[in-house]
Enzyme design. Structure first.
Site, short mmCIF file in Angstrom:
data_model
loop_
_atom_site.label_atom_id
_atom_site.label_comp_id
_atom_site.label_asym_id
_atom_site.label_seq_id
_atom_site.Cartn_x
_atom_site.Cartn_y
_atom_site.Cartn_z
N ASP A 7 0.87 -1.17 0.00
CA ASP A 7 0.00 0.00 0.00
C ASP A 7 0.91 1.23 0.00
O ASP A 7 2.12 1.12 0.21
CB ASP A 7 -0.89 -0.03 1.24
CG ASP A 7 -1.73 1.22 1.39
OD1 ASP A 7 -2.44 1.57 0.42
OD2 ASP A 7 -1.68 1.84 2.46
N ASP A 9 -0.24 5.25 0.90
CA ASP A 9 -0.52 6.24 1.95
C ASP A 9 -0.66 5.56 3.30
O ASP A 9 -1.46 4.62 3.46
CB ASP A 9 -1.82 6.99 1.63
CG ASP A 9 -1.76 7.76 0.34
OD1 ASP A 9 -0.79 8.51 0.15
OD2 ASP A 9 -2.67 7.62 -0.50
N ASP A 164 -1.25 -0.83 6.01
CA ASP A 164 -1.40 -0.24 7.34
C ASP A 164 -2.82 -0.17 7.86
O ASP A 164 -3.03 0.20 9.01
CB ASP A 164 -0.86 1.21 7.31
CG ASP A 164 -1.79 2.13 6.52
OD1 ASP A 164 -2.38 3.04 7.12
OD2 ASP A 164 -1.94 1.93 5.30
#
Length: 216
Positions: A7, A9, A164
């Site tokens: 991922d 951001d 995250d």
């Protein structure tokens, strides 16, 4: 060697300050009060359209304005790079994984053009053999199709996903991929409540975590 997809951001980069400032520029043009940084950070993860919808709702803007504000947000999004920083240890971890021969990719819900813009601005684009944004396919995370596409673009080998957020955890589950959870990003849930194979708080831990997963 493995195929390791990340991922973006909240995982490799802290882009919330840029997205926060960009959103507030739009709100200022509309004569509306700004978002707090915490609000902006909590709105990130499901793509630009959902961010704009959450921004609108937080400031009482009607649904009828969604298309217009989404178009304006998208138009400006490629310029949201000046306040974004790479998390500590990311570059060294990517260098180590690349040196070991692993294929590296990106699967994010950020639209593809802003994704490529911020990767180039930060000098991270050199690491990734596959980059899929939230608009690369007709569906986006947590649908597993973009993650599967990123893995396929990297060729053969064990497939691992690094993220995250709750969206990332669900995407990995639906794709049947082992999930490495970076705990210091934009997640809203306790770590114990998020499905994951390995959790790490520092990117200095990532190469070792990958080695442990591959040895299982």
């Amino acid at each position: 060697m493995a195929r390791i997809v990340f991922d973006l951001d909240g995982t490799l980069i802290d882009s919330a300050p840029d997205i926060h400032a960009g959103a507030n520029g739009i709100l200022a043009d509309e004569g509306l009060p700004p978002l707090t940084l915490d609000e902006a950070r909590s709105f990130i993860g499901n793509g630009a359209a959902v961010f704009v919808a959450r921004m609108r709702a937080a400031r009482g803007v009607p649904d009828s304005e969604q298309a217009r504000l989404h178009a304006e947000f998208t138009r400006r999004y490629e310029t949201f790079v000046g306040l974004t920083v790479i998390y500590p240890g990311v570059v060294e971890a990517l260098e180590a994984l690349a040196a070991e021969g692993h294929g590296l990719g990106i699967c994010t819900n950020k639209p593809l053009r802003p994704t490529r813009a911020v990767l180039a601005h930060l000098g991270l684009d050199r690491f990734f053999g596959a980059v899929f944004g939230g608009d690369s396919l007709p569906v986006h995370k947590p649908d597993p199709a973009p993650l599967h596409a990123a893995f396929e673009a990297l060729g053969a080998g064990p497939a691992l996903y690094v993220g995250d957020s709750e969206v990332d955890a669900e995407t990995a589950q639906r794709a049947g991929a082992p999930f490495l959870l970076f705990t210091e990003g934009y997640r809203k849930s306790p770590v114990a409540e998020m499905p994951h194979d390995i959790a790490f708080a520092s990117f200095t831990e990532l190469p070792g975590g990958v080695a442990r997963l591959l040895a299982r």
